[in-house]
Design an enzyme around this catalytic site. Structure first.
Site, PDB file in Angstrom:
ATOM      1  N   ASP A   1      -3.466 -50.070  19.131  1.00  0.00           N
ATOM      2  CA  ASP A   1      -4.248 -51.247  19.490  1.00  0.00           C
ATOM      3  C   ASP A   1      -5.323 -51.588  18.475  1.00  0.00           C
ATOM      4  OD1 ASP A   1      -5.362 -48.849  20.292  1.00  0.00           O
ATOM      5  OD2 ASP A   1      -5.791 -49.468  22.336  1.00  0.00           O
TER       6      ASP A   1
ATOM      7  N   ASP B   1      -6.574 -44.407  18.164  1.00  0.00           N
ATOM      8  CA  ASP B   1      -6.604 -45.530  19.089  1.00  0.00           C
ATOM      9  C   ASP B   1      -7.875 -46.349  18.850  1.00  0.00           C
ATOM     10  OD1 ASP B   1      -5.225 -46.211  22.051  1.00  0.00           O
ATOM     11  OD2 ASP B   1      -7.344 -46.768  21.932  1.00  0.00           O
TER      12      ASP B   1
ATOM     13  N   HIS C   1      -8.370 -41.318  27.976  1.00  0.00           N
ATOM     14  CA  HIS C   1      -9.626 -41.688  28.650  1.00  0.00           C
ATOM     15  C   HIS C   1      -9.883 -40.870  29.916  1.00  0.00           C
ATOM     16  CE1 HIS C   1     -10.253 -44.922  25.908  1.00  0.00           C
ATOM     17  NE2 HIS C   1      -9.209 -45.620  26.314  1.00  0.00           N
TER      18      HIS C   1
ATOM     19  N   HIS D   1      -9.849 -47.596  21.002  1.00  0.00           N
ATOM     20  CA  HIS D   1     -10.871 -47.215  21.971  1.00  0.00           C
ATOM     21  C   HIS D   1     -11.171 -45.715  21.837  1.00  0.00           C
ATOM     22  CE1 HIS D   1      -8.808 -50.747  23.792  1.00  0.00           C
ATOM     23  NE2 HIS D   1     -10.047 -51.115  24.056  1.00  0.00           N
TER      24      HIS D   1
END
Length: 307
Positions: free
Chosen positions: A242, A159, A122, A161
């Protein structure tokens, strides 16, 4: 050949506030799960500032360093915190990815997994966010291109996200291909299919909340063909766990077999196009049990591929 595991105790010195999902226990539980595996165990070195500057300007590096507190924690944004050991841990995370690329491209191991924190996908060019300080996989990709002279590197991200930082850092890099699946809608709210990159080098694979392994396979199967067409000389993975059905931060319904499937597919593809050269870096995964079982399954498939 073998699979290398890069880690360092400095990952435990990045301390977040009580109750924060990106916590020290993540590495403790994952390393415990990997303890019995026959891996080439390597100490993650610190990245140099020159390495970081492959993706981040010096003023950003200086800003992160100067924000590190002598004690306690300092809040960079709503989700991202620093403690006294965070900058060093960040250097080790980037350094692990760099050393793994060096070792895999040097032919010393078949592939590698980097078990470090904080995560990195990120972190944008000048913005820390989403628990991340430095863009580890993007830095590793840039190193492979600049220092090793590769012509093409693919970065894949599963992931839950969106890897907005990796997309930002590789947006205008024509020698890279970035492909990622993620839940949408979900923080950070980026990763639409309209994002293509400056050189048509970005492909996002958004998945709806509540979707599981069959939906994941349906978007990744054609994406794997896109990677094959690109013919990368190295494959780098942002391995977040996740998307597991037990994770508290999202609503995808993957299970351990889904992580095995995507890892095996990527390794089989790498065997065909780049002599099996794969470097994988830990990103998310916040249910400790799901992280441990899924992370172990991921590494076991890397080991099978490396034999």
């Amino acid at each position: 050949m073998a699979t290398a595991l890069f880690t360092h105790a400095d990952a435990l010195d990045h301390v977040t506030p009580e109750g924060h999902p990106e916590r020290v226990a993540r590495i403790e539980h994952l390393l415990h799960a990997l303890a019995g595996l026959d891996l080439v165990r390597e100490t993650a070195p610190e990245a140099t500032e020159a390495h970081l500057r492959l993706c981040h300007p010096q003023r950003y590096i200086d800003r992160i360093r100067s924000a590190v507190p002598d004690s306690g924690q300092f809040q960079l944004d709503a989700d991202t915190w620093l403690s006294s050991g965070s900058f060093r841990a960040g250097l080790r995370g980037a350094g692990a990815a760099i050393a793994a690329v060096d070792m895999v491209l040097g032919g010393q191991v078949a592939n590698a997994f980097c078990a470090m924190r904080p995560p990195g996908h990120h972190a944008e060019t000048e913005t820390p966010m989403g628990f991340c300080l430095f863009g580890n996989v993007a830095i590793a990709a840039k190193l492979a291109l600049e220092a090793h002279g590769l012509a093409r590197v693919a970065v894949v991200d599963f992931d839950v996200h969106h890897g907005n930082g990796t997309q930002d850092l590789l947006w205008d890099e024509a020698r890279s291909l970035f492909i990622g699946s993620h839940q949408m809608p979900l923080w950070p709210g980026t990763g639409g299919v309209e994002d293509r990159g400056e050189h048509d080098n970005v492909l996002n694979l958004p998945l709806p909340p509540g979707s599981g392994g069959s939906e994941m396979r349906s978007v990744w199967t054609p994406a794997l063909s896109r990677i094959r067409d690109f013919q990368p000389e190295l494959l780098i993975i942002s391995a977040g766990f996740d998307a597991h059905q037990d994770d508290p931060l999202a609503q995808l319904e993957w299970n351990v077999d889904d992580f095995r499937w995507i890892t095996r597919e990527l390794c089989d593809l790498a065997a065909d196009v780049c002599d099996g050269r794969v470097v994988s870096c830990l990103e998310g995964g916040y249910d400790l049990g799901a992280l441990s079982t899924s992370g172990k399954a991921h590494v076991e498939i890397l080991m099978e591929a490396g034999q």
